[in-house]
Design an enzyme around this catalytic site. Structure first.
Site, PDB file in Angstrom:
ATOM      1  N   ARG A  69       0.843  -1.217   0.000  1.00 55.65           N
ATOM      2  CA  ARG A  69       0.000   0.000   0.000  1.00 55.65           C
ATOM      3  C   ARG A  69       0.870   1.256   0.000  1.00 55.65           C
ATOM      4  NH1 ARG A  69      -1.694   2.235   4.375  1.00 55.65           N
ATOM      5  NH2 ARG A  69      -1.945   0.335   5.551  1.00 55.65           N
TER       6      ARG A  69
ATOM      7  N   LYS B 210      -8.641   4.963 -19.273  1.00 47.33           N
ATOM      8  CA  LYS B 210      -8.956   5.453 -20.623  1.00 47.33           C
ATOM      9  C   LYS B 210      -7.734   5.324 -21.543  1.00 47.33           C
ATOM     10  CE  LYS B 210     -12.601   6.305 -18.226  1.00 47.33           C
ATOM     11  NZ  LYS B 210     -12.946   7.593 -17.652  1.00 47.33           N
TER      12      LYS B 210
END
Ligand SMILES: *Cc1c(COP(=O)(O)O)cnc(C)c1O
Length: 393
Positions: A58, A208
């Site tokens: 993390r 995207k």
């Protein structure tokens, strides 16, 4: 990186920091949650930031680090912070830059959830937001208050395809000591590098163009300098917006072909936009590459290409849109954008069908509006697909 002066395409292949003891030519997936310390002293040094050893995924991971450093190089920034989604990136920026009593000025036509989260969660914590048309610099000037702490821009806007002048907005904001964050998802760093125009932070939905293959969800924040980087990174770490190593691996693989994909898609996009503009069933087309686009000249200066997102308005409103959606055969009926496959969407009958008339106006959604994300298929096939579908409208 070995050579900061290499070209963009070379950076796509050779950029970013990665070294392993085995000399892997590509970046492997370090699918581990935690890392072994050499000694108690080494552990202490890692936690103190005096060693660049890894601690826990993390906080940092070699696969993710390779992606973060690569994307920072592509945007000409200091450092990157990879997140689990584009919204993770948006919230890393908001979370780091806004406190109780602060005010943010944002483009009105930002990605829907980027607006909604300000109007709901951040409002709950005492943050106020003004949404203005950032393509009009006077609107930005009027919205600035003494407590404004962030100018948040998305350009070109979605789905209206309006272009905000990044240089002018950054100059104005900096006169007031306000940092500027730009959501560069629609362009990717291949077509627009906001830090070069004066922005302080750039963010992306990697889902995207950057990943480009519609197979992961991810995000990144890039800071222009060390000070901002140190302010942003702990938000990702402590709120748990971290990316997964496997996700990072796929983005590293996908981004290598960014320029090839975008070149092909925008070569087709100008042909399709011109075709649509001349079609009797189409009322208007918004594509920055068309001379008819009100900010075509600004787009030429600020962007290195016009991209592959086209918005157009069908004559005949909702019903025409519905027929078009149900008649296309090659374009995939789906939200999202920037992938190798062409996607088509009609907000009024799909994503925004339950939104009030007022809400739709606010979001720039008209009844016949169609969003078209051009992929890398043969342009002749895409045109034939639109042609046969428009015949049925
Ligand atoms: C998709 C998108 C986002 C959100 O990204 P996710 O990866 O879906 O969380 C943010 N900004 C823009 C402009 C987007 O298109």
């Amino acid at each position: 990186m070995k050579n900061k002066n290499i070209g963009f395409n070379s950076k796509l292949i050779h950029g970013g920091e990665f070294n392993d003891a085995l000399g892997s030519a590509t970046v492997p997936i370090y699918q581990t949650s935690t890392f072994k310390f050499d000694s108690a002293e080494h552990g202490a040094a890692c936690f103190a930031g005096e060693s660049d050893g890894y601690i826990y995924t993390r906080i940092g991971n070699p696969t993710i680090h390779a992606l973060e450093t690569l994307l920072a190089e592509l945007e000409n920034g200091f450092g990157g912070i990879a997140t689990s989604s584009g919204m993770g990136a948006v919230n890393t920026v908001y979370g780091a830059m806004l406190s109780q009593g602060d005010h943010v000025v944002s483009s009105a036509a930002v990605y829907g959830p980027s607006r909604v989260v300000l109007e709901t969660y951040y409002k709950k914590f005492g943050v106020e937001a003004s949404f203005v048309n950032t393509a009009n610099i006077e609107d930005v000037r009027k919205a600035i208050r003494p407590e404004t702490r962030l100018l948040y821009i998305e350009t070109p806007s979605n789905p209206t395809m309006e272009i905000t002048d990044l240089k002018a907005c950054c100059e104005l904001a900096h006169q007031h000591g306000i940092p500027v964050a730009v959501d560069n998802t629609f362009c990717s760093p291949y077509l627009q590098r906001p830090l070069d125009w004066g922005a302080d932070i750039v963010l992306h939905s990697l889902t995207k163009f950057i990943n480009g293959h519609a197979d992961i969800v991810g995000g990144v924040v890039i800071a222009k300098d060390k000070e901002l980087y140190k302010k942003l990174r702990p938000v990702m770490v402590t709120l748990g917006f971290n990316m997964d190593p496997h996700q990072a691996y796929l983005v590293i693989r996908g981004v290598k072909t960014l320029s090839l994909r975008v070149d092909r898609a925008q070569e087709s996009a100008i042909k399709l936009a011109t075709y649509l503009e001349n079609h009797p069933k189409v009322a208007w087309v918004r594509y920055p590459g068309l001379v008819s686009h009100p900010q075509h000249e600004l787009a030429k200066v600020q962007m290195d290409g016009f991209g592959s997102m086209i918005s157009f308005e069908l004559k005949g409103g909702i019903e025409s849109g519905r027929i078009l959606m149900n008649s296309v055969k090659m374009a995939i009926l789906a939200v999202s954008l920037g992938g190798v496959e062409t996607l088509i969407q009609h907000p009024a009958s799909m994503t925004h069908s339950k939104v009030s008339a007022e809400g739709k106006i606010k979001a720039g959604i008209t009844d016949g509006l169609v969003r078209y994300s051009v992929g890398i298929e043969d342009v002749a096939d895409l045109m034939a697909d639109l042609e046969q579908a428009l015949e049925k409208v």
